[in-house]
Design an enzyme around this catalytic site. Structure first.
Site, PDB file in Angstrom:
ATOM      1  N   ASP A 156     137.085 153.316 -41.909  1.00 26.69           N
ATOM      2  CA  ASP A 156     136.129 152.329 -42.389  1.00 26.69           C
ATOM      3  C   ASP A 156     135.986 152.503 -43.903  1.00 26.69           C
ATOM      4  O   ASP A 156     135.751 153.619 -44.388  1.00 26.69           O
ATOM      5  CB  ASP A 156     134.768 152.522 -41.712  1.00 26.69           C
ATOM      6  CG  ASP A 156     133.791 151.413 -42.073  1.00 26.69           C
ATOM      7  OD1 ASP A 156     133.761 150.414 -41.330  1.00 26.69           O
ATOM      8  OD2 ASP A 156     133.076 151.546 -43.082  1.00 26.69           O
ATOM      9  N   ASN A 168     131.840 144.151 -52.423  1.00 25.51           N
ATOM     10  CA  ASN A 168     131.809 142.686 -52.337  1.00 25.51           C
ATOM     11  C   ASN A 168     130.747 142.105 -53.257  1.00 25.51           C
ATOM     12  O   ASN A 168     130.972 141.122 -53.967  1.00 25.51           O
ATOM     13  CB  ASN A 168     131.532 142.256 -50.899  1.00 25.51           C
ATOM     14  CG  ASN A 168     132.768 141.667 -50.227  1.00 25.51           C
ATOM     15  OD1 ASN A 168     133.793 141.479 -50.862  1.00 25.51           O
ATOM     16  ND2 ASN A 168     132.656 141.375 -48.950  1.00 25.51           N
ATOM     17  N   ASP A 173     138.425 140.430 -50.313  1.00 29.80           N
ATOM     18  CA  ASP A 173     139.612 140.044 -49.530  1.00 29.80           C
ATOM     19  C   ASP A 173     140.863 140.715 -50.072  1.00 29.80           C
ATOM     20  O   ASP A 173     141.726 141.154 -49.311  1.00 29.80           O
ATOM     21  CB  ASP A 173     139.784 138.525 -49.564  1.00 29.80           C
ATOM     22  CG  ASP A 173     138.739 137.797 -48.730  1.00 29.80           C
ATOM     23  OD1 ASP A 173     138.037 138.469 -47.949  1.00 29.80           O
ATOM     24  OD2 ASP A 173     138.617 136.563 -48.869  1.00 29.80           O
ATOM     25  N   GLU A 198     135.694 145.582 -42.346  1.00 32.33           N
ATOM     26  CA  GLU A 198     136.417 146.554 -43.169  1.00 32.33           C
ATOM     27  C   GLU A 198     136.859 147.762 -42.356  1.00 32.33           C
ATOM     28  O   GLU A 198     137.158 148.826 -42.918  1.00 32.33           O
ATOM     29  CB  GLU A 198     135.538 147.006 -44.341  1.00 32.33           C
ATOM     30  CG  GLU A 198     134.310 147.826 -43.960  1.00 32.33           C
ATOM     31  CD  GLU A 198     133.099 146.979 -43.610  1.00 32.33           C
ATOM     32  OE1 GLU A 198     131.995 147.510 -43.684  1.00 32.33           O
ATOM     33  OE2 GLU A 198     133.259 145.779 -43.277  1.00 32.33           O
TER      34      GLU A 198
END
Length: 420
Positions: free
Chosen positions: A293, A301, A310, A336
């Site tokens: 993770d 983000n 992305d 993620e």
């Protein structure tokens, strides 16, 4: 003179003879005559007369010749129909096999099995487009054409590909020969593009023997026209089959791949993991699970935007593909979070690989609008069959719990699940 000689032989031998000869009439026409000579003897057995009956058999011979020609044409037609039936049966069998193919590689094997039978007494190459470099590669070669054809060609090397339609060269010395021929063809040849929805998929190149040039012009032209029509029929079937195969491959890829990262999706990974666990249980082997993770992904983000997020996920996907074995399965598990399955890997081997991946993530660079970011780490959980469970659900649960333990302990680390 020949008729006179036969007459003299009849008189001297006393044996009647039948002969055929021609009359060339003054007008230039020819009449065919059949004469039967019979002898008449006196009491002493001497030939004293010869009775000759002559018939004009011109019309009869013409009728016989017409009948012979009709029979010859009929036999040729029957042979042609038999050939067409045989070729159509082969084409049907090839089409059925192509429909069962799951990949282009499988289709190449089918084509290699059938295509030379579709064009007997020929040689040729079958090219397929490599979409990665936009070049055409010879995937099937038969006869002598392999020695006279380049195995990798561009679209500009073939007149058929340039024009988008069949290209025939009847004379091997023609100046319109294709550039993909590195040696002179043995005889006439055909190049036919294989296209679907206006896009080039491949090309069929067929060379005919030099005996074609030894036929009369009318016969050669008729045979070449027939072969041209057959080549178009074959390529139409190939175009449809390859387009369907490409569509099935695309749909299959979309069904098992994550569109953003290109990794396998969660559903596919769980199916494969279920199969590997059953296989490992049967063979008393192991299966390793690594769950990763990305740390503080939401913060990343928020700081750089979803486009940067992305891009980070794409980079992570490329990194996993480059750093796992060919038999391993890497998937985007969600958001993620990523999972790597390692068939037949022990717990120790799985942990070592997890440590390598965790360290490798630290060096990942993400280019965001010209700025290279290197602030990425990952928390990693490790589990293995059968130590941490005998079902897929148990294994994933154990790896997930180890992952959250890594996060609680400060992130950017590997934690192995506790044994049951």
């Amino acid at each position: 003179e020949r008729v006179r000689e036969i007459f003299r032989e009849t008189v001297s031998s006393g044996v009647g003879q039948r002969t055929r000869y021609r009359f060339a009439l003054a007008g230039g026409s020819i009449r065919y005559i059949e004469s039967q000579g019979n002898v008449v003897r006196d009491d002493a057995g001497k030939v004293v007369q010869v009775v000759v009956i002559s018939r004009d058999i011109t019309e009869r011979l013409e009728a016989e010749q017409a009948l012979h020609e009709s029979n010859r044409q009929l036999q040729a037609t029957v042979r042609e129909l038999e050939r067409h039936n045989s070729e159509n049966a082969i084409l049907g069998s090839m089409g059925d096999m192509l429909q069962m193919c799951k990949s282009v590689q499988e289709s190449n094997g089918v084509l290699a099995q059938f295509i030379d039978k579709l064009f007997p007494n020929t040689s040729g190459n079958f090219y397929l487009l490599n979409f990665a470099n936009n070049l055409l590669e010879a995937v099937v070669t038969w006869g002598e054409a392999g020695l006279a054809g380049d195995p990798v060609i561009g679209k500009d090397d073939c007149w058929a590909l340039r024009r988008g339609q069949l290209h025939m060269v009847e004379d091997a010395r023609s100046k319109l020969s294709c550039q993909h021929l590195v040696g002179p063809p043995r005889g006439p040849y055909i190049c036919t593009p294989i296209m679907a929805q206006g896009n080039v998929l491949g090309m069929l190149h067929v060379q005919f023997g030099k005996e074609e040039q030894e036929q009369s012009a009318a016969i050669r032209q008729g045979r070449l026209e027939s072969r041209k029509g057959w080549a178009l029929t074959v390529t139409e079937h190939l175009s449809l089959a390859l387009a369907n195969l490409k569509l099935r491959e695309t749909l299959r890829t979309q069904a098992v791949r994550d569109s953003l990262t290109g990794l396998y999706n969660r559903r596919y990974m769980e199916q494969v993991l279920d199969r590997e666990v059953l296989r490992a249980s049967r063979n008393r082997r192991t299966v390793g699970i690594i769950m990763l993770d990305l740390d503080h992904f939401k913060r990343f983000n928020d700081a750089y935007g979803h486009e940067a997020g992305d891009q980070l996920l794409r980079v992570m996907g490329d990194f996993l593909v480059a750093n796992v074995r060919a038999e391993d399965i890497a998937c985007r598990y969600g958001g993620e979070e990523f999972v790597v399955m390692l068939p037949e890997a022990s717990l120790l081997m799985t942990r070592n690989r997890a440590e390598q991946l965790c360290k490798g993530v630290q060096s990942l660079g993400v280019n965001v609008r010209g700025e290279l970011l290197r602030t990425v780490t990952a928390s990693v959980g490790v589990a293995a069959f059968p130590e941490h469970g005998e079902s897929v659900a148990d294994l994933l649960r154990a790896a997930d719990m180890a992952l959250y333990a890594a996060k609680r302990e400060g992130r950017d680390r590997v934690v192995v699940a506790e044994k049951r």
